[in-house]
Design a protein around this motif. Structure first.
Motif, PDB file in Angstrom:
ATOM      1  N   PHE A 167       0.850  -1.186   0.000  1.00  0.00           N
ATOM      2  CA  PHE A 167       0.000   0.000   0.000  1.00  0.00           C
ATOM      3  C   PHE A 167       0.881   1.229   0.000  1.00  0.00           C
ATOM      4  N   ASP A 168       0.535   2.179  -0.877  1.00  0.00           N
ATOM      5  CA  ASP A 168       1.266   3.444  -0.884  1.00  0.00           C
ATOM      6  C   ASP A 168       0.672   4.350   0.199  1.00  0.00           C
ATOM      7  N   PHE A 169       1.171   5.558   0.313  1.00  0.00           N
ATOM      8  CA  PHE A 169       0.724   6.457   1.370  1.00  0.00           C
ATOM      9  C   PHE A 169      -0.639   7.088   1.092  1.00  0.00           C
ATOM     10  N   GLN A 170      -1.187   6.864  -0.091  1.00  0.00           N
ATOM     11  CA  GLN A 170      -2.546   7.304  -0.392  1.00  0.00           C
ATOM     12  C   GLN A 170      -3.552   6.179  -0.117  1.00  0.00           C
ATOM     13  N   GLY A 171      -3.070   5.033   0.351  1.00  0.00           N
ATOM     14  CA  GLY A 171      -3.944   3.918   0.685  1.00  0.00           C
ATOM     15  C   GLY A 171      -4.280   3.004  -0.491  1.00  0.00           C
ATOM     16  N   ARG A 172      -3.641   3.205  -1.639  1.00  0.00           N
ATOM     17  CA  ARG A 172      -3.898   2.360  -2.809  1.00  0.00           C
ATOM     18  C   ARG A 172      -3.091   1.072  -2.717  1.00  0.00           C
ATOM     19  N   ALA A 173      -3.737  -0.036  -3.059  1.00  0.00           N
ATOM     20  CA  ALA A 173      -3.073  -1.344  -3.046  1.00  0.00           C
ATOM     21  C   ALA A 173      -2.466  -1.631  -4.409  1.00  0.00           C
ATOM     22  N   HIS A 174      -1.275  -2.235  -4.390  1.00  0.00           N
ATOM     23  CA  HIS A 174      -0.567  -2.619  -5.605  1.00  0.00           C
ATOM     24  C   HIS A 174      -0.076  -4.055  -5.429  1.00  0.00           C
ATOM     25  N   PRO A 175      -0.321  -4.932  -6.398  1.00  0.00           N
ATOM     26  CA  PRO A 175       0.119  -6.330  -6.245  1.00  0.00           C
ATOM     27  C   PRO A 175       1.631  -6.469  -6.310  1.00  0.00           C
ATOM     28  N   LEU A 176       2.134  -7.448  -5.559  1.00  0.00           N
ATOM     29  CA  LEU A 176       3.540  -7.838  -5.627  1.00  0.00           C
ATOM     30  C   LEU A 176       3.574  -9.270  -6.137  1.00  0.00           C
ATOM     31  N   GLU A 177       4.337  -9.499  -7.185  1.00  0.00           N
ATOM     32  CA  GLU A 177       4.399 -10.828  -7.783  1.00  0.00           C
ATOM     33  C   GLU A 177       5.174 -11.786  -6.884  1.00  0.00           C
ATOM     34  N   LEU A 178       4.620 -12.979  -6.687  1.00  0.00           N
ATOM     35  CA  LEU A 178       5.282 -14.018  -5.909  1.00  0.00           C
ATOM     36  C   LEU A 178       6.081 -14.931  -6.827  1.00  0.00           C
TER      37      LEU A 178
END
Length: 141
Positions: A42-53
């Motif tokens: 999550f960035d500081f604006q609260g948006r979620a971003h996927p991280l590849e496993l």
């Protein structure tokens, strides 16, 4: 109804050898079938971003084993930059699967805030020690 499974997550996530690594284990005697894992920041604006496993986020089952979720830190990873702490507020891991003992879906989530993400660290090996009880007539070996 979805049951909250008793998954245990490491208290810290570690950045080591070009990977973000999180340790998880199932704390139940049952097998979790077809678990899927999701890792996101999550960035500081609260948006979620996927991280590849590294393993694609899926395995056949979990049964009394320790698993390591690993995100490779490449040029496309938000952890690639040395100033990642200016862009990443927290990391969340979520998993779900089917508990064969409960015969229902189970879930688990954990959030790692910035202080919980340790750079240049590795997990120690896990050693389990059994308690050995001696009777009054038997000397310890």
């Amino acid at each position: 109804v979805i049951a909250k499974h008793r998954f245990e997550f490491s208290k810290k996530a570690v950045l080591y050898d070009n990977e973000l690594c999180i340790r998880i284990c199932s704390a139940r005697p049952a097998t979790v079938i077809a678990p899927t894992f999701r890792l996101e920041y999550f960035d500081f604006q609260g948006r979620a971003h996927p991280l590849e496993l590294i393993n694609g986020g899926a395995i056949a089952y979990i049964h009394d084993a320790v698993l390591y979720l690993r995100h490779e830190i490449t040029r496309d990873s938000p952890f690639f930059s040395s100033d990642w702490r200016n862009h990443i507020n927290k990391v969340r891991v979520a998993l779900s699967g089917f508990d064969e003992l409960l015969a229902q879906d189970v879930v688990g989530t954990h959030v790692y805030y910035q202080p919980d993400i340790i750079e240049n660290a590795k997990y120690k090996d896990m050693i389990f020690r059994a308690k050995i009880q001696f009777s009054a007539n038997t000397p310890p070996h």
